[in-house]
Design a protein around this motif. Sequence first.
Motif, PDB file in Angstrom:
ATOM      1  N   VAL A  27     -16.137  55.162  16.529  1.00  8.42           N
ATOM      2  CA  VAL A  27     -16.406  54.706  17.381  1.00  8.42           C
ATOM      3  C   VAL A  27     -16.821  56.436  18.529  1.00  8.42           C
ATOM      4  O   VAL A  27     -15.851  56.971  18.233  1.00  8.42           O
ATOM      5  CB  VAL A  27     -14.722  53.915  18.116  1.00  8.42           C
ATOM      6  N   THR A 185     -10.761  52.896  24.355  1.00  7.24           N
ATOM      7  CA  THR A 185     -11.334  53.189  23.410  1.00  7.24           C
ATOM      8  C   THR A 185     -10.946  53.065  22.254  1.00  7.24           C
ATOM      9  O   THR A 185     -11.155  52.798  20.633  1.00  7.24           O
ATOM     10  CB  THR A 185     -11.319  54.453  23.652  1.00  7.24           C
ATOM     11  N   GLU A 188     -11.546  49.452  21.470  1.00 10.01           N
ATOM     12  CA  GLU A 188     -12.797  49.443  20.443  1.00 10.01           C
ATOM     13  C   GLU A 188     -12.633  49.475  18.976  1.00 10.01           C
ATOM     14  O   GLU A 188     -13.802  49.248  18.133  1.00 10.01           O
ATOM     15  CB  GLU A 188     -13.792  50.053  21.055  1.00 10.01           C
ATOM     16  N   LYS A 192     -13.944  47.088  15.714  1.00 15.79           N
ATOM     17  CA  LYS A 192     -15.296  46.899  15.642  1.00 15.79           C
ATOM     18  C   LYS A 192     -14.477  47.040  13.445  1.00 15.79           C
ATOM     19  O   LYS A 192     -15.218  46.653  12.757  1.00 15.79           O
ATOM     20  CB  LYS A 192     -15.920  48.580  15.412  1.00 15.79           C
TER      21      LYS A 192
END
Length: 244
Positions: A27, A185, A188, A192
């Motif tokens: 990321v 963030t 995320e 992932k």
Amino acid sequence: MSEELITNIYNAFDPFQPLEPDDPVYVDCHQVRGDENIFRELGKKIIRSKQPTCQLYTGHRGVGKSTELKRLKKHLEEKGFLVVYFAADQEDIDSEDAQYTDILLACTRHILEELKNLASPQPLQEWLKGRWQSLKDLALTEVSLETVYSNRATQVRDNYGDCQVLPMIMVRNTDDSVYEPGLKTLKELIGKRVGQFAPDASLDTEIFDKSETIERLCLASGGHVREVMQLMQTALDWTDDFHY
């Protein structure tokens, strides 16, 4: 299926395993780290300088330095550079009892290993003899966050230039309110890694019980990536099944 899924997700959050370049779970966090960009801040200096350079790079343990350095290695190799990368504390150096000679010998060994199939090591050995004192001085330089922000910072900067610091991910504003881009963030980042094994699962309701729980975990980490990994593994230790 749930036990296998929990095991896979647990290992996806290994806090001591840096990501390889182009790993699909990577990321990009630079926008929530003060626009930190290792390609610009370290890479361009290395590429553009006509003289030997020394780049110092620091940050809290587990913040992501190794992952970023591996990305820089690939970036420089694509530019035609030969890059020798090694994690000193994995096999060469005891971080609790290291001497400067240990660091120099580890560097020398890895450089010679990389070059043994490319060229004669003799010129390198002669070069190292001529640079031994400067390498010794570098090996004796303490590069920590405390040093960077202490009264020794000017001395380090005068000798080696600016020390680049990889910050943690910002999750709170100065007034202690939640910094939403940083929280997004971190979510995320978690999504992932979970998504490798449960791509159709809802993170908020099938992996976690509710969205507030994942937000509490992210905020509890303080924006420290390794802490996120460890908190996820601890949470999974208390998990027997998913609603998935």
